[in-house]
Design a protein around this motif. Structure first.
Motif, PDB file in Angstrom:
ATOM      1  N   LYS A 131       0.733  -1.024  -0.118  1.00 46.72           N
ATOM      2  CA  LYS A 131      -0.142   0.039   0.154  1.00 46.72           C
ATOM      3  C   LYS A 131       1.073   1.306  -0.106  1.00 46.72           C
ATOM      4  O   LYS A 131       1.596   1.423   0.779  1.00 46.72           O
ATOM      5  CB  LYS A 131      -0.831   0.017   1.318  1.00 46.72           C
ATOM      6  CG  LYS A 131      -1.716   1.426   1.471  1.00 46.72           C
ATOM      7  CD  LYS A 131      -2.684   1.093   2.529  1.00 46.72           C
ATOM      8  CE  LYS A 131      -3.490   2.576   2.676  1.00 46.72           C
ATOM      9  NZ  LYS A 131      -4.437   2.390   3.871  1.00 46.72           N
TER      10      LYS A 131
ATOM     11  N   ARG B 298     -10.379  10.305   1.980  1.00 53.84           N
ATOM     12  CA  ARG B 298     -10.216  10.856   3.141  1.00 53.84           C
ATOM     13  C   ARG B 298     -11.248  11.787   3.548  1.00 53.84           C
ATOM     14  O   ARG B 298     -11.594  12.327   4.553  1.00 53.84           O
ATOM     15  CB  ARG B 298      -8.843  11.421   3.391  1.00 53.84           C
ATOM     16  CG  ARG B 298      -7.704  10.521   3.129  1.00 53.84           C
ATOM     17  CD  ARG B 298      -6.223  11.026   3.682  1.00 53.84           C
ATOM     18  NE  ARG B 298      -5.448   9.909   3.308  1.00 53.84           N
ATOM     19  CZ  ARG B 298      -4.215   9.927   3.311  1.00 53.84           C
ATOM     20  NH1 ARG B 298      -3.543  11.152   3.087  1.00 53.84           N
ATOM     21  NH2 ARG B 298      -3.379   8.820   2.927  1.00 53.84           N
TER      22      ARG B 298
ATOM     23  N   LYS C 283      -2.232  -1.452  -3.874  1.00 52.32           N
ATOM     24  CA  LYS C 283      -3.083  -0.324  -3.734  1.00 52.32           C
ATOM     25  C   LYS C 283      -2.226   0.658  -4.101  1.00 52.32           C
ATOM     26  O   LYS C 283      -1.282   1.111  -3.135  1.00 52.32           O
ATOM     27  CB  LYS C 283      -3.804  -0.263  -2.399  1.00 52.32           C
ATOM     28  CG  LYS C 283      -4.651   0.961  -2.281  1.00 52.32           C
ATOM     29  CD  LYS C 283      -5.526   0.787  -0.838  1.00 52.32           C
ATOM     30  CE  LYS C 283      -5.863   2.102  -0.457  1.00 52.32           C
ATOM     31  NZ  LYS C 283      -6.283   2.237   0.951  1.00 52.32           N
TER      32      LYS C 283
ATOM     33  N   SER D 160     -10.138   5.740  -4.336  1.00 54.22           N
ATOM     34  CA  SER D 160     -10.905   6.906  -4.602  1.00 54.22           C
ATOM     35  C   SER D 160     -10.598   7.932  -5.750  1.00 54.22           C
ATOM     36  O   SER D 160     -11.478   8.432  -6.437  1.00 54.22           O
ATOM     37  CB  SER D 160     -11.246   7.413  -3.147  1.00 54.22           C
ATOM     38  OG  SER D 160      -9.838   7.989  -2.784  1.00 54.22           O
TER      39      SER D 160
ATOM     40  N   TYR E 121     -15.066   1.473  -6.724  1.00 54.11           N
ATOM     41  CA  TYR E 121     -16.149   2.228  -6.382  1.00 54.11           C
ATOM     42  C   TYR E 121     -17.246   2.201  -7.548  1.00 54.11           C
ATOM     43  O   TYR E 121     -18.279   2.128  -7.573  1.00 54.11           O
ATOM     44  CB  TYR E 121     -15.817   3.628  -6.247  1.00 54.11           C
ATOM     45  CG  TYR E 121     -15.120   3.793  -4.923  1.00 54.11           C
ATOM     46  CD1 TYR E 121     -15.598   3.671  -3.760  1.00 54.11           C
ATOM     47  CD2 TYR E 121     -13.578   3.844  -5.093  1.00 54.11           C
ATOM     48  CE1 TYR E 121     -14.802   3.727  -2.537  1.00 54.11           C
ATOM     49  CE2 TYR E 121     -12.835   3.914  -3.962  1.00 54.11           C
ATOM     50  CZ  TYR E 121     -13.461   3.672  -2.550  1.00 54.11           C
ATOM     51  OH  TYR E 121     -12.687   3.865  -1.500  1.00 54.11           O
TER      52      TYR E 121
HETATM   53  C1  PBG Z   1      -7.278   3.264   5.851  1.00 55.46           C
HETATM   54  C2  PBG Z   1      -7.416   3.147   4.140  1.00 55.46           C
HETATM   55  C3  PBG Z   1      -7.670   4.145   3.211  1.00 55.46           C
HETATM   56  C4  PBG Z   1      -7.872   3.760   2.156  1.00 55.46           C
HETATM   57  C5  PBG Z   1      -8.181   2.427   2.399  1.00 55.46           C
HETATM   58  N1  PBG Z   1      -8.269   2.121   3.766  1.00 55.46           N
HETATM   59  C6  PBG Z   1      -6.967   5.686   3.291  1.00 55.46           C
HETATM   60  C7  PBG Z   1      -5.571   6.062   3.771  1.00 55.46           C
HETATM   61  O1  PBG Z   1      -4.868   5.000   3.736  1.00 55.46           O
HETATM   62  O2  PBG Z   1      -5.292   7.189   3.782  1.00 55.46           O
HETATM   63  C8  PBG Z   1      -8.106   4.402   0.708  1.00 55.46           C
HETATM   64  C9  PBG Z   1      -8.985   3.951  -0.039  1.00 55.46           C
HETATM   65  C10 PBG Z   1      -9.285   4.971  -1.185  1.00 55.46           C
HETATM   66  O3  PBG Z   1      -8.954   5.860  -1.492  1.00 55.46           O
HETATM   67  O4  PBG Z   1     -10.401   4.561  -1.954  1.00 55.46           O
HETATM   68  N2  PBG Z   1      -6.188   3.368   6.094  1.00 55.46           N
END
Ligand code: PBG
Length: 326
Positions: free
Chosen positions: A196, A206, A249, A275, A314
């Motif tokens: 990630k 967020r 991711k 997102s 999504y």
């Molecule tokens: C929680 C988390 C995040 C996302 C999934 N789980 C946000 C982050 O790490 O800041 C992002 C998912 C998205 O942007 O669709 N840590």
């Protein structure tokens, strides 16, 4: 090997039936996971400004949404909670009556066939918005592990089918596996957000999850975008700690990483089309600048072609409709 004019590559592209016959990659509805944001309260359906068409739902609306998603043939949802109460240690994340625990029970009651995956992280639950416990301005790895394990266990107890840690602390898969096994949840699989990245593509999420860090950023725990060898080491570690499935991711800007993970490990591989990927396509589509349906299906196909088995998106509901009308 023959070459032109004996060989003509265009022969197999002449008709749709011919193209279908030699198609190498197929996105299926059964590959998709739909993310759901859950808020406290009732009768709440709040659209996320930077993600038109995506909403935060209160618990009482989940049965209807779950039925709609299941009817489309989508096998799974992944849940994100927005709690009313945040504190330094993210207590709402492991509250048995927390927003996600209730959501799991609701969905499993009305649509037991729909798999419920739960994101395991503290950032939506902490007042500072970081994914762990903060000590002297730094996210403390080992102190965070116990809270993540408690959170994952509490989701399993509520009925989650899969737990998916997304915090990027070292050792969290092991800590979660141990907690699950010790409490009789040896059959609950872990989907690890293994590679990630610290990505700007999470911006709209967020806003949706109210999880922006109040100071600093996530670069001391999420991965540095230029690194792909390190991604393989992250995946290796998570598998060694007991992950059943691994994830890369974001998806679209990291297709090379997806491909390398696929070529190196024989584990089910998920890709999270995040997102920001949704927001980019949606915004351009709303301007009439690109063909949304074709872009989305092409993108999902590319993610699959890169080697993903599972795609969190999504666009899952739209894609399911489009795929079943082809
Ligand atoms: C929680 C988390 C995040 C996302 C999934 N789980 C946000 C982050 O790490 O800041 C992002 C998912 C998205 O942007 O669709 N840590």
């Amino acid at each position: 090997m023959s070459s032109f004019p004996q060989m003509r590559m265009r022969r197999l592209r002449r008709t749709e039936a011919m193209r279908a016959l030699v198609r190498e990659t197929q996105v299926e509805i059964g590959d998709l996971i739909y993310p759901l944001f859950v808020v406290e309260g009732s009768q709440a359906k709040q659209e996320i400004a930077s993600m038109p068409g995506i909403y935060r739902y209160s618990n009482d609306l989940l049965p209807g949404e779950g039925e709609d998603i299941a009817k489309l043939g989508i096998p799974a949802v992944i849940l994100f909670g927005i709690p009313e109460k945040k504190d330094e240690v993210g207590s709402s994340a492991y509250d048995p009556e927390g927003v996600i625990q209730q959501a799991i029970r609701t969905i499993k009651k009305t649509t037991p066939e729909l798999l419920v995956v739960t994101d395991v992280c503290l950032c939506e639950y902490t007042s500072h918005g970081h994914c762990g416990v903060v000590v002297d301005g730094y996210v403390d790895n080992d102190k965070t592990l116990e809270l993540l394990a408690r959170t994952a266990l509490s989701y399993a107890e509520a009925g989650a089918d899969v737990v998916a840690p997304s915090d990027m602390m070292d050792g969290r898969v092991k800590a979660i596996r141990q907690a699950l096994d010790k409490n009789g949840f040896q059959d609950t699989p872990i989907l690890a957000y293994a590679a990630k990245y610290a990505s700007a593509f999470y911006g709209p999420f967020r806003e949706a999850a109210e999880s922006t860090p109040q100071f600093g950023d996530r670069r001391s725990y999420q991965m540095d975008p230029p690194n792909w060898r390190e991604a393989l080491r992250e995946v290796e570690q998570d598998i060694a700690e007991g992950a059943d499935m691994v994830m890369v991711k974001p998806a679209l800007p990291y297709l090379d990483v997806i491909r390398r993970v696929r070529d190196t490990f024989n584990y089910p591989l998920a890709a999270y089309s995040v997102s920001g990927e949704y927001a980019m396509v949606k915004a351009a589509a709303q301007q009439g600048w690109l063909d949304e349906r074709r872009i989305v299906l092409e993108t999902l196909t590319a993610i699959k072609r890169a080697g993903a088995d599972i795609i969190i998106t999504y666009y899952a509901r739209d894609a399911a409709r489009w795929l079943s009308s082809i």
